[in-house]
Design a protein around this motif. Structure first.
Motif, PDB file in Angstrom:
ATOM      1  N   GLU A 129       0.833  -1.211   0.000  1.00 48.76           N
ATOM      2  CA  GLU A 129       0.000   0.000   0.000  1.00 48.76           C
ATOM      3  C   GLU A 129       0.865   1.257   0.000  1.00 48.76           C
ATOM      4  OE1 GLU A 129      -2.649  -0.319   3.308  1.00 48.76           O
ATOM      5  OE2 GLU A 129      -3.638  -2.118   2.515  1.00 48.76           O
ATOM      6  N   GLU A 130       1.902   1.263   0.829  1.00 49.58           N
ATOM      7  CA  GLU A 130       2.787   2.427   0.895  1.00 49.58           C
ATOM      8  C   GLU A 130       3.534   2.641  -0.413  1.00 49.58           C
ATOM      9  OE1 GLU A 130       3.586   4.904   3.398  1.00 49.58           O
ATOM     10  OE2 GLU A 130       1.552   4.176   3.741  1.00 49.58           O
ATOM     11  N   LEU A 131       3.946   1.557  -1.037  1.00 56.92           N
ATOM     12  CA  LEU A 131       4.654   1.667  -2.316  1.00 56.92           C
ATOM     13  C   LEU A 131       3.775   2.322  -3.372  1.00 56.92           C
ATOM     14  CD1 LEU A 131       7.360   0.916  -3.702  1.00 56.92           C
ATOM     15  CD2 LEU A 131       6.265  -1.223  -4.428  1.00 56.92           C
ATOM     16  N   GLY A 132       2.471   2.079  -3.281  1.00 59.29           N
ATOM     17  CA  GLY A 132       1.535   2.670  -4.230  1.00 59.29           C
ATOM     18  C   GLY A 132       1.375   4.172  -4.071  1.00 59.29           C
ATOM     19  N   HIS A 133       1.794   4.706  -2.909  1.00 55.28           N
ATOM     20  CA  HIS A 133       1.653   6.143  -2.647  1.00 55.28           C
ATOM     21  C   HIS A 133       2.988   6.878  -2.696  1.00 55.28           C
ATOM     22  CE1 HIS A 133      -1.974   4.655  -0.129  1.00 55.28           C
ATOM     23  NE2 HIS A 133      -2.377   4.991  -1.346  1.00 55.28           N
ATOM     24  N   ILE A 134       4.022   6.185  -3.140  1.00 56.45           N
ATOM     25  CA  ILE A 134       5.355   6.776  -3.097  1.00 56.45           C
ATOM     26  C   ILE A 134       5.512   7.884  -4.137  1.00 56.45           C
ATOM     27  CG2 ILE A 134       6.601   5.318  -4.779  1.00 56.45           C
ATOM     28  CD1 ILE A 134       8.742   4.972  -2.527  1.00 56.45           C
ATOM     29  N   SER A 135       6.279   8.902  -3.791  1.00 58.07           N
ATOM     30  CA  SER A 135       6.581  10.000  -4.718  1.00 58.07           C
ATOM     31  C   SER A 135       7.990  10.489  -4.409  1.00 58.07           C
ATOM     32  CB  SER A 135       5.574  11.146  -4.539  1.00 58.07           C
ATOM     33  OG  SER A 135       5.711  11.724  -3.252  1.00 58.07           O
ATOM     34  N   ARG A 136       8.487  11.355  -5.246  1.00 56.82           N
ATOM     35  CA  ARG A 136       9.852  11.848  -5.018  1.00 56.82           C
ATOM     36  C   ARG A 136       9.959  12.599  -3.692  1.00 56.82           C
ATOM     37  NH1 ARG A 136      14.358  12.239  -7.820  1.00 56.82           N
ATOM     38  NH2 ARG A 136      13.368  11.336  -9.645  1.00 56.82           N
ATOM     39  N   SER A 137       8.910  13.314  -3.323  1.00 58.61           N
ATOM     40  CA  SER A 137       8.971  14.124  -2.104  1.00 58.61           C
ATOM     41  C   SER A 137       8.975  13.284  -0.824  1.00 58.61           C
ATOM     42  CB  SER A 137       7.795  15.111  -2.067  1.00 58.61           C
ATOM     43  OG  SER A 137       6.562  14.407  -2.035  1.00 58.61           O
ATOM     44  N   ASN A 138       8.341  12.094  -0.869  1.00 53.36           N
ATOM     45  CA  ASN A 138       8.283  11.269   0.353  1.00 53.36           C
ATOM     46  C   ASN A 138       9.063   9.968   0.192  1.00 53.36           C
ATOM     47  OD1 ASN A 138       6.766   9.511  -1.208  1.00 53.36           O
ATOM     48  ND2 ASN A 138       4.844   9.853  -0.130  1.00 53.36           N
ATOM     49  N   PHE A 139       9.906   9.902  -0.833  1.00 51.75           N
ATOM     50  CA  PHE A 139      10.560   8.640  -1.201  1.00 51.75           C
ATOM     51  C   PHE A 139      11.365   8.037  -0.055  1.00 51.75           C
ATOM     52  CE2 PHE A 139      13.894   5.958  -2.881  1.00 51.75           C
ATOM     53  CZ  PHE A 139      13.214   5.173  -3.802  1.00 51.75           C
ATOM     54  N   ALA A 140      12.278   8.800   0.510  1.00 47.33           N
ATOM     55  CA  ALA A 140      13.189   8.262   1.524  1.00 47.33           C
ATOM     56  C   ALA A 140      12.436   7.737   2.746  1.00 47.33           C
ATOM     57  CB  ALA A 140      14.197   9.332   1.943  1.00 47.33           C
ATOM     58  N   LEU A 141      11.473   8.527   3.235  1.00 42.33           N
ATOM     59  CA  LEU A 141      10.720   8.136   4.427  1.00 42.33           C
ATOM     60  C   LEU A 141       9.864   6.903   4.156  1.00 42.33           C
ATOM     61  CD1 LEU A 141       9.900   8.718   7.339  1.00 42.33           C
ATOM     62  CD2 LEU A 141       8.115  10.254   6.454  1.00 42.33           C
TER      63      LEU A 141
END
Length: 206
Positions: A129-141
């Protein structure tokens, strides 16, 4: 004569469109084997860095057309394959636990296994689920959270097997459980390696 000439000029655009369509189809078909081979090579190369590369390749190569050469889709597919196997194992263990006449220690180990594998399933689902919401701005966290959850899933699987340690636990139940738990533990280990690779590669991008 003039009508015949007009019909002739109407036919030419149709012929040109047909020719263009046929050419595109031929080029597309010619590229297809190359694309498929490139996708498979990408998976093979990515799997070479995992602990169980043969299992990794065998479990993911059938999804080559979906994964293509995308690191995110590779990780997503690896996690989904692992989740599917974990759910199947969880269902089997619930069924085994209902067998009449299990020794008390075996029954207790099965109950513990069912609980921790249930936790493992939840952790893998959260990761997907988290992988589906990943973006450059929140990538590391986000990747850090995913690494934590997949690591926890692997620990849960090890905990299950620890409950069957010792010769006194030997028997058909231990054999069945071990076979399935080892399989999902290897899949989880491979998924974690691919997650770690994705996290380190992407974190170096500008």
């Amino acid at each position: 004569m003039e009508g015949s000439s007009l019909r002739h000029w109407k036919v030419i655009p149709i012929l040109l469109i047909t020719l263009q369509f046929t050419t595109n189809m031929v080029l597309s078909l010619a590229d297809a084997p190359f694309d498929k081979q490139r996708n498979i090579e990408y998976i093979k190369s990515s799997c070479s860095s995992t602990t169980y590369p043969r299992l990794c390749y065998r479990s993911l190569s059938i999804y080559a057309n979906k994964i293509k050469t995308s690191p995110r889709l590779l990780v997503d597919t690896a996690l989904n394959v692992t989740l599917k196997a974990s759910k199947s194992t969880s269902r089997l263990m619930v069924k085994i636990s209902t067998i009449h006449g299990l020794r008390p220690r075996v029954a207790a180990a099965m109950a513990d296994c069912i609980e921790v594998i249930g936790d493992s399933v939840d952790e893998l689902q959260q990761s997907i689920e988290e992988l589906g919401h990943i973006s450059r701005s929140n990538f590391a966290l986000t990747m850090s959270d995913i690494q934590t959850w997949v690591s926890a899933a692997l620990t849960d699987e090890d905990t299950c097997m620890d409950g069957f340690a010792g010769k006194s636990m030997n028997g058909n139940v231990k054999t069945m459980v071990r076979k399935r738990i080892v399989k999902i533990a290897h899949l989880t280990s491979n998924a974690l390696a691919l997650v770690n690779n994705y996290a380190s590669t992407q974190s170096n991008l500008p």
